[in-house]
Design a protein around this motif. Structure first.
Motif, PDB file in Angstrom:
ATOM      1  N   GLY A   9       0.779  -1.231   0.000  1.00  0.00           N
ATOM      2  CA  GLY A   9       0.000   0.000   0.000  1.00  0.00           C
ATOM      3  C   GLY A   9       0.807   1.275   0.000  1.00  0.00           C
ATOM      4  N   ALA A  10       2.076   1.201   0.351  1.00  0.00           N
ATOM      5  CA  ALA A  10       2.883   2.411   0.502  1.00  0.00           C
ATOM      6  C   ALA A  10       3.295   3.034  -0.820  1.00  0.00           C
ATOM      7  CB  ALA A  10       4.126   2.116   1.334  1.00  0.00           C
ATOM      8  N   SER A  11       3.445   2.238  -1.842  1.00  0.00           N
ATOM      9  CA  SER A  11       3.941   2.786  -3.110  1.00  0.00           C
ATOM     10  C   SER A  11       2.987   3.826  -3.693  1.00  0.00           C
ATOM     11  CB  SER A  11       4.201   1.668  -4.106  1.00  0.00           C
ATOM     12  OG  SER A  11       3.011   0.948  -4.362  1.00  0.00           O
ATOM     13  N   SER A  12       1.721   3.737  -3.371  1.00  0.00           N
ATOM     14  CA  SER A  12       0.768   4.716  -3.888  1.00  0.00           C
ATOM     15  C   SER A  12       0.894   6.070  -3.207  1.00  0.00           C
ATOM     16  CB  SER A  12      -0.661   4.188  -3.752  1.00  0.00           C
ATOM     17  OG  SER A  12      -0.986   3.999  -2.397  1.00  0.00           O
ATOM     18  N   CYS A  13       1.545   6.130  -2.050  1.00  0.00           N
ATOM     19  CA  CYS A  13       1.703   7.400  -1.328  1.00  0.00           C
ATOM     20  C   CYS A  13       2.490   8.420  -2.152  1.00  0.00           C
ATOM     21  CB  CYS A  13       2.413   7.184   0.005  1.00  0.00           C
ATOM     22  SG  CYS A  13       1.541   6.099   1.136  1.00  0.00           S
ATOM     23  N   ALA A  14       3.525   7.944  -2.832  1.00  0.00           N
ATOM     24  CA  ALA A  14       4.397   8.840  -3.594  1.00  0.00           C
ATOM     25  C   ALA A  14       3.656   9.519  -4.736  1.00  0.00           C
ATOM     26  CB  ALA A  14       5.599   8.077  -4.126  1.00  0.00           C
ATOM     27  N   GLY A  15       2.595   8.913  -5.218  1.00  0.00           N
ATOM     28  CA  GLY A  15       1.838   9.503  -6.311  1.00  0.00           C
ATOM     29  C   GLY A  15       1.318  10.889  -5.972  1.00  0.00           C
ATOM     30  N   CYS A  16       0.889  11.084  -4.744  1.00  0.00           N
ATOM     31  CA  CYS A  16       0.368  12.384  -4.317  1.00  0.00           C
ATOM     32  C   CYS A  16       1.335  13.135  -3.407  1.00  0.00           C
ATOM     33  CB  CYS A  16      -0.950  12.200  -3.570  1.00  0.00           C
ATOM     34  SG  CYS A  16      -2.278  11.514  -4.577  1.00  0.00           S
ATOM     35  N   HIS A  17       2.121  12.392  -2.637  1.00  0.00           N
ATOM     36  CA  HIS A  17       2.976  13.008  -1.628  1.00  0.00           C
ATOM     37  C   HIS A  17       4.456  12.985  -1.992  1.00  0.00           C
ATOM     38  CE1 HIS A  17      -0.118  13.685   1.377  1.00  0.00           C
ATOM     39  NE2 HIS A  17      -0.620  12.514   1.060  1.00  0.00           N
ATOM     40  N   GLY A  18       4.755  12.935  -3.263  1.00  0.00           N
ATOM     41  CA  GLY A  18       6.141  12.929  -3.696  1.00  0.00           C
ATOM     42  C   GLY A  18       6.716  14.323  -3.872  1.00  0.00           C
ATOM     43  N   GLY A  19       5.961  15.314  -3.533  1.00  0.00           N
ATOM     44  CA  GLY A  19       6.373  16.702  -3.709  1.00  0.00           C
ATOM     45  C   GLY A  19       5.371  17.401  -4.602  1.00  0.00           C
ATOM     46  N   GLY A  20       5.303  18.670  -4.530  1.00  0.00           N
ATOM     47  CA  GLY A  20       4.345  19.422  -5.336  1.00  0.00           C
ATOM     48  C   GLY A  20       3.257  20.022  -4.478  1.00  0.00           C
ATOM     49  N   ALA A  21       2.010  19.862  -4.896  1.00  0.00           N
ATOM     50  CA  ALA A  21       0.890  20.516  -4.226  1.00  0.00           C
ATOM     51  C   ALA A  21       0.626  19.981  -2.820  1.00  0.00           C
ATOM     52  CB  ALA A  21      -0.371  20.378  -5.070  1.00  0.00           C
ATOM     53  N   LEU A  25       6.133  13.448   1.995  1.00  0.00           N
ATOM     54  CA  LEU A  25       6.259  12.601   3.174  1.00  0.00           C
ATOM     55  C   LEU A  25       7.687  12.159   3.430  1.00  0.00           C
ATOM     56  CD1 LEU A  25       3.111  10.331   2.810  1.00  0.00           C
ATOM     57  CD2 LEU A  25       3.405  12.360   4.231  1.00  0.00           C
ATOM     58  N   ALA A  26       8.504  12.120   2.405  1.00  0.00           N
ATOM     59  CA  ALA A  26       9.881  11.645   2.553  1.00  0.00           C
ATOM     60  C   ALA A  26      10.597  12.444   3.625  1.00  0.00           C
ATOM     61  CB  ALA A  26      10.620  11.760   1.230  1.00  0.00           C
ATOM     62  N   GLY A  27      11.179  11.737   4.565  1.00  0.00           N
ATOM     63  CA  GLY A  27      11.949  12.371   5.617  1.00  0.00           C
ATOM     64  C   GLY A  27      11.143  12.896   6.790  1.00  0.00           C
ATOM     65  N   GLN A  28       9.814  12.829   6.715  1.00  0.00           N
ATOM     66  CA  GLN A  28       8.998  13.251   7.855  1.00  0.00           C
ATOM     67  C   GLN A  28       9.167  12.245   8.985  1.00  0.00           C
ATOM     68  OE1 GLN A  28       7.186  16.108   8.122  1.00  0.00           O
ATOM     69  NE2 GLN A  28       8.096  16.610   6.156  1.00  0.00           N
ATOM     70  N   PRO A  29       9.074  12.667  10.241  1.00  0.00           N
ATOM     71  CA  PRO A  29       9.189  11.719  11.349  1.00  0.00           C
ATOM     72  C   PRO A  29       8.089  10.653  11.274  1.00  0.00           C
ATOM     73  CG  PRO A  29       9.295  13.983  12.143  1.00  0.00           C
ATOM     74  CD  PRO A  29       8.900  14.038  10.696  1.00  0.00           C
ATOM     75  N   ALA A  30       8.472   9.415  11.479  1.00  0.00           N
ATOM     76  CA  ALA A  30       7.515   8.308  11.415  1.00  0.00           C
ATOM     77  C   ALA A  30       6.368   8.520  12.399  1.00  0.00           C
ATOM     78  CB  ALA A  30       8.215   6.984  11.691  1.00  0.00           C
ATOM     79  N   GLU A  31       6.679   9.068  13.567  1.00  0.00           N
ATOM     80  CA  GLU A  31       5.636   9.285  14.572  1.00  0.00           C
ATOM     81  C   GLU A  31       4.592  10.280  14.075  1.00  0.00           C
ATOM     82  OE1 GLU A  31       8.991  10.004  15.249  1.00  0.00           O
ATOM     83  OE2 GLU A  31       9.404   7.995  15.991  1.00  0.00           O
ATOM     84  N   ALA A  32       5.021  11.305  13.362  1.00  0.00           N
ATOM     85  CA  ALA A  32       4.097  12.314  12.840  1.00  0.00           C
ATOM     86  C   ALA A  32       3.217  11.732  11.739  1.00  0.00           C
ATOM     87  CB  ALA A  32       4.865  13.524  12.319  1.00  0.00           C
ATOM     88  N   VAL A  33       3.806  10.933  10.858  1.00  0.00           N
ATOM     89  CA  VAL A  33       3.030  10.308   9.781  1.00  0.00           C
ATOM     90  C   VAL A  33       2.024   9.334  10.386  1.00  0.00           C
ATOM     91  CG1 VAL A  33       3.150   8.865   7.709  1.00  0.00           C
ATOM     92  CG2 VAL A  33       4.893  10.614   8.114  1.00  0.00           C
ATOM     93  N   THR A  34       2.472   8.537  11.345  1.00  0.00           N
ATOM     94  CA  THR A  34       1.575   7.582  12.010  1.00  0.00           C
ATOM     95  C   THR A  34       0.423   8.309  12.678  1.00  0.00           C
ATOM     96  OG1 THR A  34       3.357   5.989  12.383  1.00  0.00           O
ATOM     97  CG2 THR A  34       1.420   5.798  13.799  1.00  0.00           C
ATOM     98  N   ALA A  64       4.146   0.633   9.468  1.00  0.00           N
ATOM     99  CA  ALA A  64       5.143   0.172   8.493  1.00  0.00           C
ATOM    100  C   ALA A  64       5.301   1.190   7.366  1.00  0.00           C
ATOM    101  CB  ALA A  64       4.749  -1.186   7.933  1.00  0.00           C
ATOM    102  N   ILE A  65       4.205   1.727   6.889  1.00  0.00           N
ATOM    103  CA  ILE A  65       4.261   2.749   5.838  1.00  0.00           C
ATOM    104  C   ILE A  65       4.981   3.989   6.352  1.00  0.00           C
ATOM    105  CG2 ILE A  65       2.852   4.358   4.485  1.00  0.00           C
ATOM    106  CD1 ILE A  65       0.767   2.035   4.279  1.00  0.00           C
ATOM    107  N   ALA A  66       4.651   4.416   7.569  1.00  0.00           N
ATOM    108  CA  ALA A  66       5.283   5.604   8.159  1.00  0.00           C
ATOM    109  C   ALA A  66       6.789   5.403   8.294  1.00  0.00           C
ATOM    110  CB  ALA A  66       4.654   5.918   9.505  1.00  0.00           C
ATOM    111  N   ALA A  67       7.194   4.227   8.721  1.00  0.00           N
ATOM    112  CA  ALA A  67       8.634   3.952   8.851  1.00  0.00           C
ATOM    113  C   ALA A  67       9.304   3.982   7.492  1.00  0.00           C
ATOM    114  CB  ALA A  67       8.841   2.591   9.523  1.00  0.00           C
ATOM    115  N   TRP A  68       8.620   3.476   6.474  1.00  0.00           N
ATOM    116  CA  TRP A  68       9.189   3.442   5.122  1.00  0.00           C
ATOM    117  C   TRP A  68       9.358   4.845   4.557  1.00  0.00           C
ATOM    118  CZ3 TRP A  68       6.963   4.470   0.202  1.00  0.00           C
ATOM    119  CH2 TRP A  68       7.767   4.078  -0.878  1.00  0.00           C
ATOM    120  N   VAL A  69       8.304   5.677   4.666  1.00  0.00           N
ATOM    121  CA  VAL A  69       8.411   7.027   4.083  1.00  0.00           C
ATOM    122  C   VAL A  69       9.397   7.893   4.856  1.00  0.00           C
ATOM    123  CG1 VAL A  69       6.104   7.004   3.055  1.00  0.00           C
ATOM    124  CG2 VAL A  69       6.415   8.041   5.288  1.00  0.00           C
TER     125      VAL A  69
END
Length: 73
Positions: A9-21, A25-34, A64-69
């Motif tokens: 399920g995590a690979s779809s996150c980059a589609g919207c959260h890879g930068g831009g509008a 998510l990249a580099g955000q604290p896992a606790e904050a994403v969770t 798991a997704i939060a740790a990955w991103v």
């Protein structure tokens, strides 16, 4: 997003959260994403597409997704 294999399920996150509008998510604290995903899941954040997406994951999957991103590239 990190080069390591993504959890289900995590690979779809980059589609919207890879930068831009939307916030990247990249580099955000896992606790904050969770916390954000669990808040969407519980209906504690303003409804967007994220509340529906978050409901499709278990808490373990969200963590798991939060740790990955959050992992460095």
């Amino acid at each position: 997003m990190p080069a390591a294999a993504s959890p289900p399920g995590a690979s779809s996150c980059a589609g919207c959260h890879g930068g831009g509008a939307l916030p990247a998510l990249a580099g955000q604290p896992a606790e904050a994403v969770t916390a954000a995903m669990l808040a969407y899941q519980a209906g504690e954040r303003a409804p967007t597409v994220m509340d529906r997406i978050a409901r499709g994951f278990t808490e373990a999957e969200i963590r798991a997704i939060a740790a990955w991103v959050s992992a460095p590239p």
